[in-house]
Design an enzyme around this catalytic site. Sequence first.
Site: not given
Length: 208
Positions: A143, A145, A189-191
């Site tokens: 991921t 993130d 982004m990055g949760r």
Amino acid sequence: MKKRNCIIGQSGGPTIAINASLAGIIHKAKYSEEYQNVYGMINGIKGLLEGRYMNLLEEFNTGEKINALKQTPAMYLGSCRFKLPTHEENTDTYVKLFEILTKLEITDFYYIGGNDSMDTVMKLDSYAKSIGCTIKFIGIPKTIDNDLMGTDHTPGFGSAAKYVASSILEVVHDSLIYQLQSVTIIEIMGRNAGWLTAAAALARNEYN
């Protein structure tokens, strides 16, 4: 000694890291000579539920093909965005999945992905233990993130962090050519984690 059979799936977003992880499993399974069959789920757990899978040892029968997979972008086996319910919520889904795994005589189940993929592995492992099934369920993190508990950093984060920093620096270079006061807002982004946003600081240098 009877040889083992494993099955591998990919889910979530595509990165070159996810194919490198797939190549690593195929390489180990092929050259350890412990496995008779190495299956690949087509489109992750959702594809497996639909009975779609392939034999990876037939497809990757040489070291050259496995090495090429390491450098292949996107996801060779395809992906899915499927939130597996708990077995208390939907027992039928688990019964169907484990019928397929039993039919293929699977001993090891590998799933490559991020948060939801690791959640799928955890739920499958929990159900297996509840019915006395000995299949080993292994999650392989991927991921950008960088937000999986128990990991220092996840495959995919490093290249994404470099991309973010490079993009920020290019925006700044473009802005500096004008004698103009401005504010630029960039969404990253990055949760629910801030690792990629923090990576933007890598763009700092002696003049900026």
